[in-house]
Design a protein around this motif. Structure first.
Motif, mmCIF file in Angstrom:
data_model
loop_
_atom_site.group_PDB
_atom_site.id
_atom_site.type_symbol
_atom_site.label_atom_id
_atom_site.label_comp_id
_atom_site.label_asym_id
_atom_site.label_seq_id
_atom_site.Cartn_x
_atom_site.Cartn_y
_atom_site.Cartn_z
ATOM 1 N N GLY A 104 0.777 -1.229 0.000
ATOM 2 C CA GLY A 104 0.000 0.000 0.000
ATOM 3 C C GLY A 104 0.808 1.278 0.000
ATOM 4 O O GLY A 104 0.247 2.362 -0.182
ATOM 5 N N LYS A 105 2.139 1.176 0.183
ATOM 6 C CA LYS A 105 2.967 2.380 0.244
ATOM 7 C C LYS A 105 4.233 2.193 -0.579
ATOM 8 O O LYS A 105 4.811 1.094 -0.613
ATOM 9 N N ARG A 106 4.676 3.257 -1.221
ATOM 10 C CA ARG A 106 5.955 3.235 -1.921
ATOM 11 C C ARG A 106 7.066 3.145 -0.883
ATOM 12 O O ARG A 106 7.102 3.926 0.083
ATOM 13 N N VAL B 41 3.564 -1.115 5.602
ATOM 14 C CA VAL B 41 3.450 -0.847 4.163
ATOM 15 C C VAL B 41 2.431 -1.770 3.491
ATOM 16 O O VAL B 41 2.236 -1.699 2.280
ATOM 17 N N ILE B 42 1.770 -2.619 4.270
ATOM 18 C CA ILE B 42 0.808 -3.580 3.713
ATOM 19 C C ILE B 42 -0.584 -2.957 3.667
ATOM 20 O O ILE B 42 -1.088 -2.451 4.671
ATOM 21 N N CYS C 90 16.141 -4.914 -2.842
ATOM 22 C CA CYS C 90 16.485 -5.005 -4.264
ATOM 23 C C CYS C 90 15.737 -4.008 -5.123
ATOM 24 O O CYS C 90 16.247 -3.561 -6.152
ATOM 25 N N MET C 91 14.502 -3.690 -4.744
ATOM 26 C CA MET C 91 13.664 -2.885 -5.630
ATOM 27 C C MET C 91 12.700 -2.044 -4.814
ATOM 28 O O MET C 91 12.386 -2.366 -3.666
ATOM 29 N N THR C 92 12.242 -0.974 -5.429
ATOM 30 C CA THR C 92 11.214 -0.142 -4.821
ATOM 31 C C THR C 92 9.869 -0.833 -4.955
ATOM 32 O O THR C 92 9.487 -1.268 -6.044
ATOM 33 N N LEU C 93 9.173 -0.958 -3.856
ATOM 34 C CA LEU C 93 7.809 -1.467 -3.858
ATOM 35 C C LEU C 93 6.855 -0.287 -3.936
ATOM 36 O O LEU C 93 7.080 0.760 -3.315
#
Length: 288
Positions: A137-139, A151-152, A235-238
Protein backbone atom coordinates in the motif's frame (compact mmCIF):
# COMPACT_ATOMS: atom_id res chain seq x y z
CA UNK A 1 -12.61 -3.82 5.62
CA UNK A 2 -13.30 -6.35 2.88
CA UNK A 3 -13.51 -5.36 -0.78
CA UNK A 4 -14.05 -7.24 -4.01
CA UNK A 5 -13.26 -6.27 -7.59
CA UNK A 6 -15.90 -6.98 -10.20
CA UNK A 7 -16.97 -5.93 -13.66
CA UNK A 8 -19.65 -3.25 -14.00
CA UNK A 9 -20.69 -2.40 -17.54
CA UNK A 10 -17.51 -4.09 -18.70
CA UNK A 11 -15.22 -1.97 -16.52
CA UNK A 12 -13.49 -2.75 -13.19
CA UNK A 13 -15.45 -1.65 -10.13
CA UNK A 14 -15.32 -2.04 -6.37
CA UNK A 15 -17.80 -3.36 -3.86
CA UNK A 16 -17.63 -3.78 -0.09
CA UNK A 17 -18.49 -7.07 1.56
CA UNK A 18 -21.34 -6.29 3.95
CA UNK A 19 -23.81 -8.28 5.99
CA UNK A 20 -26.28 -9.63 3.48
CA UNK A 21 -24.19 -9.19 0.36
CA UNK A 22 -22.11 -6.66 -1.55
CA UNK A 23 -22.38 -2.88 -1.57
CA UNK A 24 -21.30 -1.19 -4.83
CA UNK A 25 -18.97 1.73 -4.13
CA UNK A 26 -19.45 3.84 -7.26
CA UNK A 27 -21.47 6.44 -5.33
CA UNK A 28 -19.43 6.17 -2.14
CA UNK A 29 -15.79 6.05 -3.20
CA UNK A 30 -14.19 8.21 -5.93
CA UNK A 31 -11.66 5.49 -6.83
CA UNK A 32 -12.38 3.65 -10.07
CA UNK A 33 -10.86 0.37 -8.87
CA UNK A 34 -8.62 -1.02 -6.15
CA UNK A 35 -5.39 0.11 -7.83
CA UNK A 36 -6.76 3.65 -8.00
CA UNK A 37 -7.77 3.46 -4.34
CA UNK A 38 -4.34 2.23 -3.23
CA UNK A 39 -2.55 4.92 -5.22
CA UNK A 40 -4.59 7.55 -3.38
CA UNK A 41 -2.87 6.44 -0.16
CA UNK A 42 -3.81 5.77 3.45
CA UNK A 43 -6.12 8.77 3.62
CA UNK A 44 -8.42 7.33 0.96
CA UNK A 45 -8.43 3.86 2.53
CA UNK A 46 -9.15 5.22 5.98
CA UNK A 47 -11.90 7.49 4.69
CA UNK A 48 -13.58 4.56 2.96
CA UNK A 49 -13.41 2.55 6.18
CA UNK A 50 -15.01 5.45 8.03
CA UNK A 51 -17.79 5.85 5.48
CA UNK A 52 -18.56 2.14 5.43
CA UNK A 53 -18.67 2.00 9.21
CA UNK A 54 -21.41 4.64 9.25
CA UNK A 55 -23.29 3.83 6.05
CA UNK A 56 -26.95 2.94 6.23
CA UNK A 57 -27.08 1.71 2.63
CA UNK A 58 -28.05 -1.89 2.18
CA UNK A 59 -26.15 -4.45 0.15
CA UNK A 60 -27.65 -4.50 -3.32
CA UNK A 61 -25.58 -7.22 -4.99
CA UNK A 62 -25.09 -10.91 -4.35
CA UNK A 63 -21.88 -12.73 -5.17
CA UNK A 64 -23.70 -15.07 -7.56
CA UNK A 65 -24.92 -12.11 -9.62
CA UNK A 66 -21.57 -10.61 -10.57
CA UNK A 67 -18.49 -11.40 -12.64
CA UNK A 68 -15.45 -11.07 -10.41
CA UNK A 69 -12.19 -9.54 -11.53
CA UNK A 70 -8.79 -10.37 -10.06
CA UNK A 71 -8.29 -8.39 -6.84
CA UNK A 72 -5.92 -6.23 -8.90
CA UNK A 73 -6.18 -6.64 -12.66
CA UNK A 74 -2.87 -4.94 -13.52
CA UNK A 75 -0.46 -5.03 -10.55
CA UNK A 76 2.76 -3.18 -11.16
CA UNK A 77 4.82 -6.16 -9.97
CA UNK A 78 3.89 -9.67 -8.91
CA UNK A 79 6.81 -11.08 -6.90
CA UNK A 80 6.56 -14.73 -5.89
CA UNK A 81 8.47 -16.79 -3.33
CA UNK A 82 9.34 -20.38 -4.15
CA UNK A 83 10.19 -23.05 -1.58
CA UNK A 84 8.87 -20.97 1.31
CA UNK A 85 7.55 -23.97 3.26
CA UNK A 86 10.14 -26.54 4.36
CA UNK A 87 7.85 -29.50 3.66
CA UNK A 88 7.23 -28.32 0.09
CA UNK A 89 10.95 -27.82 -0.50
CA UNK A 90 11.60 -31.35 0.78
CA UNK A 91 8.91 -32.98 -1.37
CA UNK A 92 10.56 -31.47 -4.44
CA UNK A 93 14.00 -32.71 -3.46
CA UNK A 94 15.29 -29.30 -2.37
CA UNK A 95 17.23 -28.46 0.78
CA UNK A 96 15.79 -25.94 3.22
CA UNK A 97 16.69 -22.65 1.52
CA UNK A 98 18.74 -19.96 3.18
CA UNK A 99 17.24 -17.33 0.89
CA UNK A 100 13.91 -17.32 -0.98
CA UNK A 101 13.70 -18.44 -4.60
CA UNK A 102 12.15 -15.30 -6.04
CA UNK A 103 10.45 -15.21 -9.42
CA UNK A 104 8.02 -12.87 -11.17
CA UNK A 105 4.54 -13.28 -12.59
CA UNK A 106 2.91 -11.11 -15.25
CA UNK A 107 -0.54 -9.55 -15.14
CA UNK A 108 -1.62 -11.55 -18.21
CA UNK A 109 -1.31 -14.75 -16.15
CA UNK A 110 -4.00 -13.62 -13.70
CA UNK A 111 -7.54 -14.95 -13.57
CA UNK A 112 -10.45 -13.99 -11.33
CA UNK A 113 -12.40 -16.02 -8.80
CA UNK A 114 -15.01 -18.10 -10.58
CA UNK A 115 -13.31 -17.84 -13.96
CA UNK A 116 -11.56 -20.81 -15.60
CA UNK A 117 -7.91 -21.56 -15.03
CA UNK A 118 -6.70 -22.73 -18.43
CA UNK A 119 -4.76 -25.92 -19.11
CA UNK A 120 -2.70 -25.06 -22.22
CA UNK A 121 -2.67 -27.01 -25.46
CA UNK A 122 1.04 -27.76 -25.13
CA UNK A 123 0.98 -29.45 -21.70
CA UNK A 124 -1.16 -31.63 -19.46
CA UNK A 125 0.81 -30.76 -16.32
CA UNK A 126 -1.27 -28.00 -14.74
CA UNK A 127 -0.64 -28.04 -10.98
CA UNK A 128 -2.19 -26.11 -8.06
CA UNK A 129 -0.42 -24.10 -5.34
CA UNK A 130 -2.34 -22.44 -2.49
CA UNK A 131 -0.65 -19.19 -1.49
CA UNK A 132 -1.13 -16.05 0.58
CA UNK A 133 -0.99 -12.81 -1.43
CA UNK A 134 0.26 -9.61 0.19
CA UNK A 135 -0.80 -6.31 -1.42
CA UNK A 136 1.52 -3.36 -0.89
CA UNK A 137 0.00 0.00 0.00
CA UNK A 138 2.97 2.38 0.24
CA UNK A 139 5.96 3.24 -1.92
CA UNK A 140 8.98 1.98 -0.02
CA UNK A 141 12.59 0.84 -0.27
CA UNK A 142 14.97 -0.70 2.31
CA UNK A 143 12.14 -1.52 4.69
CA UNK A 144 13.17 -2.92 8.05
CA UNK A 145 11.34 -6.03 9.26
CA UNK A 146 10.06 -4.09 12.27
CA UNK A 147 8.39 -1.59 9.94
CA UNK A 148 7.26 -3.95 7.20
CA UNK A 149 3.66 -4.40 8.34
CA UNK A 150 3.09 -0.65 7.96
CA UNK A 151 3.45 -0.85 4.16
CA UNK A 152 0.81 -3.58 3.71
CA UNK A 153 -2.58 -2.52 2.34
CA UNK A 154 -4.18 -5.95 2.55
CA UNK A 155 -4.19 -9.66 1.83
CA UNK A 156 -5.93 -12.11 -0.46
CA UNK A 157 -5.82 -15.72 -1.72
CA UNK A 158 -3.74 -16.85 -4.69
CA UNK A 159 -3.48 -20.08 -6.67
CA UNK A 160 -0.05 -20.15 -8.31
CA UNK A 161 -1.05 -22.50 -11.13
CA UNK A 162 2.11 -24.00 -12.59
CA UNK A 163 2.85 -25.80 -15.84
CA UNK A 164 5.37 -28.21 -14.36
CA UNK A 165 7.10 -29.57 -17.47
CA UNK A 166 7.74 -26.04 -18.71
CA UNK A 167 8.82 -24.91 -15.25
CA UNK A 168 11.50 -27.61 -15.26
CA UNK A 169 12.80 -26.89 -18.76
CA UNK A 170 15.10 -24.14 -17.46
CA UNK A 171 16.78 -23.28 -14.13
CA UNK A 172 14.58 -20.17 -14.09
CA UNK A 173 10.91 -20.92 -13.33
CA UNK A 174 9.43 -17.95 -15.17
CA UNK A 175 8.01 -19.66 -18.24
CA UNK A 176 6.15 -22.35 -16.29
CA UNK A 177 4.62 -19.73 -13.99
CA UNK A 178 3.33 -17.30 -16.62
CA UNK A 179 0.97 -19.16 -18.92
CA UNK A 180 -2.18 -17.15 -19.56
CA UNK A 181 -5.01 -17.55 -17.03
CA UNK A 182 -3.12 -19.81 -14.61
CA UNK A 183 -2.72 -17.48 -11.60
CA UNK A 184 -6.04 -17.20 -9.75
CA UNK A 185 -6.29 -14.16 -7.47
CA UNK A 186 -9.12 -13.28 -5.07
CA UNK A 187 -11.91 -13.08 -4.35
CA UNK A 188 -11.60 -10.72 -1.37
CA UNK A 189 -9.13 -7.98 -0.44
CA UNK A 190 -8.92 -7.92 3.37
CA UNK A 191 -7.25 -5.09 5.28
CA UNK A 192 -4.65 -6.03 7.93
CA UNK A 193 -6.76 -4.89 10.88
CA UNK A 194 -9.05 -7.91 10.33
CA UNK A 195 -6.21 -10.47 10.59
CA UNK A 196 -3.35 -11.45 12.89
CA UNK A 197 -0.19 -9.45 12.27
CA UNK A 198 1.52 -10.72 9.15
CA UNK A 199 -1.46 -13.01 8.47
CA UNK A 200 0.16 -15.60 10.73
CA UNK A 201 -1.57 -18.65 12.25
CA UNK A 202 -4.08 -19.00 9.41
CA UNK A 203 -5.02 -22.40 7.99
CA UNK A 204 -4.33 -22.70 4.26
CA UNK A 205 -5.81 -25.45 2.08
CA UNK A 206 -6.24 -26.62 -1.49
CA UNK A 207 -9.19 -28.82 -2.43
CA UNK A 208 -9.46 -30.47 -5.83
CA UNK A 209 -12.97 -31.67 -6.62
CA UNK A 210 -13.63 -31.55 -2.87
CA UNK A 211 -10.60 -33.65 -1.84
CA UNK A 212 -8.07 -31.93 0.43
CA UNK A 213 -4.69 -31.82 -1.34
CA UNK A 214 -2.80 -29.25 0.75
CA UNK A 215 -3.43 -28.46 4.41
CA UNK A 216 -1.01 -26.29 6.37
CA UNK A 217 -0.72 -23.04 8.32
CA UNK A 218 0.79 -19.71 7.33
CA UNK A 219 2.93 -19.86 10.47
CA UNK A 220 4.88 -22.63 8.69
CA UNK A 221 6.40 -20.17 6.22
CA UNK A 222 10.21 -20.10 6.34
CA UNK A 223 10.28 -16.41 5.41
CA UNK A 224 7.26 -14.68 6.99
CA UNK A 225 5.62 -11.65 5.44
CA UNK A 226 7.70 -9.00 7.20
CA UNK A 227 10.98 -10.69 6.31
CA UNK A 228 9.89 -11.18 2.70
CA UNK A 229 9.07 -7.48 2.36
CA UNK A 230 12.44 -6.54 3.87
CA UNK A 231 14.30 -8.85 1.48
CA UNK A 232 12.43 -7.73 -1.64
CA UNK A 233 12.80 -4.05 -0.77
CA UNK A 234 16.56 -4.47 -0.50
CA UNK A 235 16.48 -5.01 -4.26
CA UNK A 236 13.66 -2.88 -5.63
CA UNK A 237 11.21 -0.14 -4.82
CA UNK A 238 7.81 -1.47 -3.86
CA UNK A 239 4.81 0.60 -4.93
CA UNK A 240 1.09 0.66 -4.11
CA UNK A 241 -0.59 -2.24 -5.88
CA UNK A 242 2.48 -4.45 -6.05
CA UNK A 243 1.81 -8.02 -4.91
CA UNK A 244 4.04 -10.48 -3.05
CA UNK A 245 2.88 -14.10 -3.31
CA UNK A 246 4.16 -16.04 -0.33
CA UNK A 247 4.79 -19.62 -1.50
CA UNK A 248 2.94 -22.91 -1.09
CA UNK A 249 3.02 -25.83 1.40
CA UNK A 250 3.46 -29.53 0.63
CA UNK A 251 0.92 -31.58 -1.27
CA UNK A 252 1.31 -30.30 -4.82
CA UNK A 253 0.28 -32.65 -7.60
CA UNK A 254 3.77 -33.01 -9.04
CA UNK A 255 5.07 -34.54 -5.79
CA UNK A 256 2.31 -37.16 -5.46
CA UNK A 257 2.46 -40.83 -6.44
CA UNK A 258 0.86 -41.05 -8.89
CA UNK A 259 1.13 -37.42 -9.93
CA UNK A 260 -2.08 -35.40 -9.99
CA UNK A 261 -2.68 -32.83 -12.73
CA UNK A 262 -5.71 -30.59 -12.97
CA UNK A 263 -7.85 -31.33 -16.02
CA UNK A 264 -10.83 -30.01 -17.91
CA UNK A 265 -13.97 -30.24 -15.76
CA UNK A 266 -12.17 -30.11 -12.40
CA UNK A 267 -12.84 -27.49 -9.72
CA UNK A 268 -10.00 -26.23 -7.54
CA UNK A 269 -10.45 -24.27 -4.31
CA UNK A 270 -7.88 -22.39 -2.27
CA UNK A 271 -9.08 -21.45 1.20
CA UNK A 272 -7.22 -19.34 3.73
CA UNK A 273 -8.78 -18.95 7.13
CA UNK A 274 -10.48 -15.53 7.55
CA UNK A 275 -9.68 -14.64 3.93
CA UNK A 276 -12.24 -16.79 2.16
CA UNK A 277 -12.39 -19.32 -0.65
CA UNK A 278 -10.93 -18.81 -4.13
CA UNK A 279 -12.73 -21.20 -6.48
CA UNK A 280 -11.98 -21.85 -10.16
CA UNK A 281 -13.08 -24.40 -12.76
CA UNK A 282 -10.42 -25.92 -15.00
CA UNK A 283 -10.85 -25.74 -18.76
CA UNK A 284 -8.71 -26.83 -21.67
CA UNK A 285 -7.36 -24.12 -23.92
CA UNK A 286 -9.48 -23.77 -27.03
CA UNK A 287 -7.35 -23.94 -30.21
CA UNK A 288 -7.29 -20.64 -32.09
Amino acid sequence: MRLISYLHDGKPALAAVMDGGLLPLQDICPAADLMDLLQRGDTALNELKRVLASTKAGASLQSDDIAYGPVLSRPGKIICLGLNYADHAAEGGHARPGYPSFFMRSATSLVAHGMPMIRPQCSGQLDYEAELAVIIGKRCRHVKEADAHSVIAGYSCFNDGSIRDYQKRTPQWTVGKNFDATGAFGPVFVTPDELPEGAQQLRIQTRLNGAVMQDANTSDMLFPVAEAIALVSECMTLEPGDVIVMGTPAGVGAARTPQVWMKDGDTVEVEIERLGVLRNPIRDEVPA
